[in-house]
Scaffold this motif. Structure first.
Motif, PDB file in Angstrom:
ATOM      1  N   LEU A  26      -2.536  23.243 -17.223  1.00  0.00           N
ATOM      2  CA  LEU A  26      -2.490  24.370 -16.268  1.00  0.00           C
ATOM      3  C   LEU A  26      -3.627  25.348 -16.549  1.00  0.00           C
ATOM      4  CD1 LEU A  26       1.317  25.420 -16.111  1.00  0.00           C
ATOM      5  CD2 LEU A  26       0.059  24.047 -14.438  1.00  0.00           C
ATOM      6  N   ALA A  27      -3.786  25.691 -17.835  1.00  0.00           N
ATOM      7  CA  ALA A  27      -4.832  26.654 -18.201  1.00  0.00           C
ATOM      8  C   ALA A  27      -6.209  26.097 -17.829  1.00  0.00           C
ATOM      9  CB  ALA A  27      -4.763  26.964 -19.697  1.00  0.00           C
ATOM     10  N   HIS A  28      -6.408  24.808 -18.069  1.00  0.00           N
ATOM     11  CA  HIS A  28      -7.692  24.177 -17.758  1.00  0.00           C
ATOM     12  C   HIS A  28      -7.989  24.279 -16.269  1.00  0.00           C
ATOM     13  CE1 HIS A  28     -10.797  21.095 -17.328  1.00  0.00           C
ATOM     14  NE2 HIS A  28     -11.021  21.242 -18.625  1.00  0.00           N
ATOM     15  N   THR A  29      -6.979  24.018 -15.466  1.00  0.00           N
ATOM     16  CA  THR A  29      -7.164  24.113 -14.020  1.00  0.00           C
ATOM     17  C   THR A  29      -7.500  25.552 -13.617  1.00  0.00           C
ATOM     18  OG1 THR A  29      -5.549  22.349 -13.768  1.00  0.00           O
ATOM     19  CG2 THR A  29      -6.101  23.598 -11.777  1.00  0.00           C
ATOM     20  N   LEU A  30      -6.739  26.509 -14.148  1.00  0.00           N
ATOM     21  CA  LEU A  30      -6.969  27.917 -13.790  1.00  0.00           C
ATOM     22  C   LEU A  30      -8.384  28.352 -14.167  1.00  0.00           C
ATOM     23  CD1 LEU A  30      -3.582  29.553 -14.933  1.00  0.00           C
ATOM     24  CD2 LEU A  30      -4.390  29.306 -12.570  1.00  0.00           C
ATOM     25  N   ILE A  31      -8.840  27.904 -15.331  1.00  0.00           N
ATOM     26  CA  ILE A  31     -10.160  28.358 -15.807  1.00  0.00           C
ATOM     27  C   ILE A  31     -11.288  27.566 -15.131  1.00  0.00           C
ATOM     28  CG2 ILE A  31     -11.664  28.614 -17.834  1.00  0.00           C
ATOM     29  CD1 ILE A  31      -9.013  29.006 -19.479  1.00  0.00           C
ATOM     30  N   SER A  32     -11.143  26.218 -15.117  1.00  0.00           N
ATOM     31  CA  SER A  32     -12.250  25.407 -14.590  1.00  0.00           C
ATOM     32  C   SER A  32     -12.420  25.611 -13.077  1.00  0.00           C
ATOM     33  CB  SER A  32     -12.024  23.925 -14.911  1.00  0.00           C
ATOM     34  OG  SER A  32     -10.881  23.451 -14.238  1.00  0.00           O
ATOM     35  N   GLU A  33     -11.342  25.940 -12.382  1.00  0.00           N
ATOM     36  CA  GLU A  33     -11.458  26.193 -10.946  1.00  0.00           C
ATOM     37  C   GLU A  33     -11.636  27.687 -10.644  1.00  0.00           C
ATOM     38  OE1 GLU A  33      -8.334  24.235  -8.744  1.00  0.00           O
ATOM     39  OE2 GLU A  33      -8.775  22.279  -9.663  1.00  0.00           O
ATOM     40  N   ASN A  34     -11.836  28.446 -11.722  1.00  0.00           N
ATOM     41  CA  ASN A  34     -12.104  29.873 -11.587  1.00  0.00           C
ATOM     42  C   ASN A  34     -10.992  30.617 -10.827  1.00  0.00           C
ATOM     43  OD1 ASN A  34     -13.582  32.086 -12.166  1.00  0.00           O
ATOM     44  ND2 ASN A  34     -15.063  31.821 -10.483  1.00  0.00           N
ATOM     45  N   LEU A  35      -9.755  30.231 -11.118  1.00  0.00           N
ATOM     46  CA  LEU A  35      -8.609  30.825 -10.423  1.00  0.00           C
ATOM     47  C   LEU A  35      -7.944  31.926 -11.237  1.00  0.00           C
ATOM     48  CD1 LEU A  35      -6.954  27.462  -9.235  1.00  0.00           C
ATOM     49  CD2 LEU A  35      -8.258  29.062  -7.823  1.00  0.00           C
TER      50      LEU A  35
ATOM     51  N   THR B 244     -11.667  20.015 -22.966  1.00  0.00           N
ATOM     52  CA  THR B 244     -11.373  18.636 -22.533  1.00  0.00           C
ATOM     53  C   THR B 244      -9.916  18.447 -22.142  1.00  0.00           C
ATOM     54  OG1 THR B 244     -10.974  17.994 -24.812  1.00  0.00           O
ATOM     55  CG2 THR B 244     -13.209  17.657 -23.970  1.00  0.00           C
ATOM     56  N   ALA B 245      -9.110  19.503 -22.285  1.00  0.00           N
ATOM     57  CA  ALA B 245      -7.686  19.369 -21.984  1.00  0.00           C
ATOM     58  C   ALA B 245      -7.438  19.560 -20.487  1.00  0.00           C
ATOM     59  CB  ALA B 245      -6.881  20.377 -22.806  1.00  0.00           C
ATOM     60  N   SER B 246      -7.992  18.674 -19.691  1.00  0.00           N
ATOM     61  CA  SER B 246      -7.909  18.806 -18.235  1.00  0.00           C
ATOM     62  C   SER B 246      -6.541  18.380 -17.711  1.00  0.00           C
ATOM     63  CB  SER B 246      -8.971  17.918 -17.601  1.00  0.00           C
ATOM     64  OG  SER B 246      -8.642  16.566 -17.880  1.00  0.00           O
ATOM     65  N   ALA B 247      -6.323  18.601 -16.431  1.00  0.00           N
ATOM     66  CA  ALA B 247      -5.075  18.169 -15.807  1.00  0.00           C
ATOM     67  C   ALA B 247      -4.930  16.653 -15.912  1.00  0.00           C
ATOM     68  CB  ALA B 247      -5.034  18.625 -14.349  1.00  0.00           C
TER      69      ALA B 247
END
Lengths: 730, 179
Positions: A258-267, A289-292
């Motif tokens: 979840l955190a990876h998505t929020l950060i990598s997608e700039n959300l 590297t801990a992606s969805a």
């Protein structure tokens, strides 16, 4: 000490709470109590429930000292006018035949009744000798916590012991360890006003807070989305928009995804993070590297679902919450502390801190304290359990301790005298056979209300406390678990006269202290204490609080992020300095669980609450156990695909084997649980023969759990249990 | 005259059993005797699965089969619709238990087939039955259908409802919210 006056403007009255009840007829069909109350007027007293730790304020109706029924207080934050099955059933436990009716002394494998005078004098003498020979440091007080702390501290200060311990390490210790270090506060979720509610390993429908469920229903009616992530279809899953089953032990990976998505997608909330957070870049560096997609591999949750949850949370931010949780996940695995850290980080990433519809702190009023003779200063040594001690468990909170290692401390000779108050470690701590060694201490005093396992198997003396309906206690703030902008206080007043030869805790501790020659430290009554507690609130008398049960104040929480946080860095710490300084990673990264099921007949044994039980304290209640009987509540849940492979059918008896023990259980074959695990309620497996309704019903996860201490927060790793399951009795 | 009824939204129920114990306390019933129960059902296959829970109790039918089969008129219907049992007239034949399609009756310690009384003594004083008032999920709404301002009347006007086993022609006073 002078206490700052708390300015009260007006009280909000519990209007529905003071109705006329005198003419209500009453039916007493239970054989023993048929005639006793017929002509008496109905009495109504405000108490606070003891069925769990929520302490819902409730009206207790009685006639001629015979309990009739209880009702939730409409104003109380946790109750909201409603009570769960436990709230009703545990009131009736005042008449349970398993109550200890007077002080008891062990004679061999049994007990003989003794007088209070004899009990105090013998305990006082033995404790005096132990303190003389081994210092006060060899004395341990362990309780559910922290309700006995005020009185326990007087005893511990008088003899010079640092060893006050709560049950927290067996329950939720990672959460309470992490929040002060990362945020400097403990924040509760404002469910009612949130638009997106993510519950992971937390279930208001099982570990019930009645008003919590009520608020969630209200949020859903308003259009909020509820998502429940749990290996078991729990009670909240039934009303959720989405039940997302997760491979047990991998919640940390889900959070990282979840955190990876929020950060990598700039959300994520860049403003909030930039302004208030330390360690964001270290966190990101460590988890790039801990992606969805990676998290999906670990958790078994589709990557698209993980991304959907993160995006939905961001879309609702800051009115999106990841419920901060309680027992679930917070002492379950070797990665529980990292999981608890991620809970803070995810809530911070959506910027919901100190916001309506997000998270904010409990609103408390300060209480005064009774004017009393203070114990003289005595040097105290290091804690025996090593909590907060360099070289042992430096990051575990010394105020709470490590309850599960009590038998080990006795075995090692560090602890010679154990006091156990309102706590049943033999049923609620790992490996009960090992916990029985507590008995080997030179003095074991158990202060229960009933013949629980700890009393029966370890006590040298049993000093029975008044049942909760039979005692008055000092007022409490109602905050915690549910955010509420107004402070509230409640009181537990004596609703029934004691029916047995029992005493309130204050008199029990006073009796022991006085027998040791410590005179004058308890020269106050409970009424003095109540009055002193309320001395900080202008114009509020004890009488008024007794009459209204719960009082709400008009001063209130205002939105706004503090300029400084009460942490060591004055910021929100994504990287925890206290962990880093003691050789742990400051930022959370993926840590796999210590154990995995591998063979066809291996499962992870997980547990949770059933809505009509709390934990061991309700397991001998005839009303609640009748529900268990009606719905096969003690059966072990197993996924149908796994059961089919092992030839197990619904209702079959199986043999369950772990590294610690082998026991039999009945199986519920169901689609409602993840295939990797079996699930049981945490309430069963009672082995006190003096508790006829609970004895021999079901098994308990602690039966199968090795004694462990999670090094950062002191937890028990209570779901690091792999069991082999075979059909039939073997 | 009041026309008492109950509206149950089973989709809100999470199966906690508070209704059962609150009722037991109100009527001082022993632990194994209950006037209401929950029926649990699973639908689907992991992970696409749903659980259903249906609370069941005496339906206070307008055409009560238990009343029709009672040989001594011990079972009677009050003018407000509440179906009650006169303990003095009951001979314990249990015809009513056999006749009830909802399996709503249970024997008390005197072998009288007892059941939910819609809290008949309390509701006339304006009190809510505790199975409704204690429910954290607000599953039940009790009230007077003849009072257009009652909560139940308002809810019934907004929601579509169904009854259990309508083919028996019992015309229950308990309605369920259709989802």
């Amino acid at each position: 000490m002078a206490v700052k006056k708390f300015n009260r403007r007006t009280f909000i009255k519990a209007a529905a709470a003071s109705g006329v009840v005198g003419s209500v007829p009453m039916y007493l069909s239970l054989a023993d109590h048929k005639k006793v109350a017929s002509e008496e007027p109905l009495k109504k007293v405000w108490s606070q429930c003891n069925g769990c730790a929520s302490m819902c304020s409730k009206a207790v109706y009685s006639k001629n000292n015979r309990l009739w029924k209880v009702e939730g207080h409409p104003l109380h934050l946790k109750s909201g006018g409603r009570l769960c099955a436990r709230g009703h059933g545990m009131a009736a436990d005042v008449y349970n035949t398993s109550r200890v009716t007077q002080p008891m002394k062990r004679v061999g494998d049994t007990f003989e009744p003794i007088s209070w005078e004899q009990a105090f004098s013998e305990i006082g003498e033995k404790l005096g000798k132990i303190v003389e020979e081994h210092k006060g440091d060899s004395v341990l007080w362990v309780e559910h916590g922290p309700r006995g702390k005020f009185y326990a501290d007087i005893l511990l200060d008088l003899i010079g012991s640092p060893n006050y311990c709560t049950h927290y390490s067996t329950c939720f210790t990672s959460k309470t360890n992490v929040w002060p270090k990362m945020v400097g506060d403990s924040l509760a979720a404002d469910h009612e006003n949130a638009n997106y509610l993510l519950f992971v390993g937390r279930n208001f429908g099982g570990g019930i807070i009645p008003n919590g469920m009520n608020k969630i229903h209200k949020a859903i009616e308003r259009g909020a989305k509820l998502v429940v992530v749990d290996p078991k279809y729990n009670e909240m899953a039934k009303i959720a928009h989405d039940w997302v089953p997760i491979r047990p032990g991998t919640d940390l990976a889900f959070y990282l995804g979840l955190a990876h998505t929020l950060i990598s997608e700039n959300l994520y909330d860049r403003n909030f993070v930039n302004r208030n957070v330390l360690g964001f870049s270290e966190f990101w560096e460590a988890n790039k590297t801990a992606s969805a997609d990676w998290a999906s591999e670990v958790t078994g949750i589709p990557a698209d679902k993980i991304r959907e949850i993160a995006r939905d949370m961001a879309a609702s931010a800051p009115k999106a919450i990841l419920e901060p949780g309680w027992h679930g996940l917070n002492c379950h695995y070797v990665n529980s502390t990292q999981t608890a850290q991620m809970n803070v980080i995810l809530n911070a990433l959506v910027g919901n801190f100190y916001k309506i519809g997000g998270l904010y702190p409990g609103q408390d009023i300060p209480f005064g304290s009774v004017d009393r003779k203070m114990p003289p200063f005595k040097r105290k040594g290091e804690r025996a359990d090593g909590a907060g001690v360099k070289g042992k468990f430096p990051t575990v909170e010394p105020g709470r301790g490590i309850a599960q290692i009590t038998p080990q401390l006795v075995e090692e000779g560090l602890i010679k005298a154990v006091f156990i108050y309102h706590y049943n470690p033999l049923r609620t701590a790992p490996n009960p056979e090992y916990q029985k060694k507590i008995k080997d201490a030179e003095l074991v005093v158990v202060i229960p209300t009933d013949w629980n396992e700890t009393a029966v198997h370890t006590a040298h003396y049993i000093l029975p406390e008044d049942y909760y309906l039979e005692r008055t206690e000092t007022p409490r703030n109602n905050s915690g678990h549910l955010a509420h902008i107004y402070p509230q206080i409640s009181i537990r007043a004596k609703a029934l006269d004691p029916i047995h030869d029992t005493k309130p805790l204050r008199e029990i501790v006073a009796g022991i202290c006085e027998a040791m020659g410590y005179e004058g430290y308890f020269n106050f009554t409970i009424e003095d204490e109540v009055k002193a507690a309320l001395s900080t609130v202008e114009g509020l008398t004890p009488e008024r609080l007794y009459e209204e049960g719960t009082i709400e104040f008009t001063t209130h929480f205002m939105e706004g992020v503090p300029l400084e946080f009460k942490t060591s860095t004055k910021k929100i710490n994504f990287k925890v300095p206290e962990y880093e300084a003691n050789g742990f990673s400051g930022v959370p990264t993926w840590v796999p669980p210590a154990t995995w099921p591998k063979e066809e007949n291996e499962f992870r044994l997980i547990h949770g609450k059933q809505p009509w039980h709390s934990h061991s304290i309700t397991a001998n209640n005839p009303y609640l156990m009748a529900i268990t009987k009606a719905y096969n509540g003690e059966w072990m849940w197993m996924n149908k695909v796994r059961a089919d492979k092992l030839g197990i059918k619904n209702g079959d008896t199986v043999t369950v084997q772990s590294s610690v023990s082998t026991k039999q259980a009945k199986v519920k074959v169901t689609e409602l649980v993840h295939p990797d695990c079996v699930w049981i309620s945490n309430s069963y497996g009672n082995f006190s023969e003096r508790q006829k309704d609970g004895y021999g019903v079901g098994v308990n996860f602690n039966d199968f759990l090795e004694l462990q201490v999670e090094p950062m927060a002191g937890g028990t790793n209570s779901q690091e249990i792999i069991v082999k399951i075979t059909k039939g009795v073997s | 005259m009041a026309r008492y009824a109950m509206l149950i939204d089973a989709s809100r129920c999470t199966g906690c059993g508070a209704c059962r114990v609150a009722c037991q306390m109100q009527h001082q019933l022993p632990p194994n005797m209950s006037f209401n129960r929950l029926e649990f059902r699973e639908r689907g296959i992991f992970p696409t699965v749903k659980q259903e829970i249906v609370p069941v109790q005496c339906m206070h039918c307008d055409n009560p089969p238990c009343l029709h089969v009672c040989p001594t008129n011990a079972t009677y219907k009050r003018s407000d619709g509440i179906v009650l049992v006169d303990h003095d007239k009951c001979i314990g034949c249990k015809y009513c238990m056999t006749a009830c399609p909802y399996d709503a009756r249970t024997l008390n310690e005197k072998r009288v087939p007892e059941k939910c009384k819609f809290c008949s003594e309390y509701v006339v004083q304006g009190q809510e039955p505790p199975c409704a008032s204690t429910c954290m999920c607000s599953v039940r709404i009790f009230g007077d259908l003849d009072d257009p301002d009652s909560e139940i009347s308002k809810a019934m006007a907004k929601k579509s409802v169904y009854q259990l086993i309508p083919e028996k022609g019992t015309r229950p006073r308990i309605y369920y919210v259709k989802k």
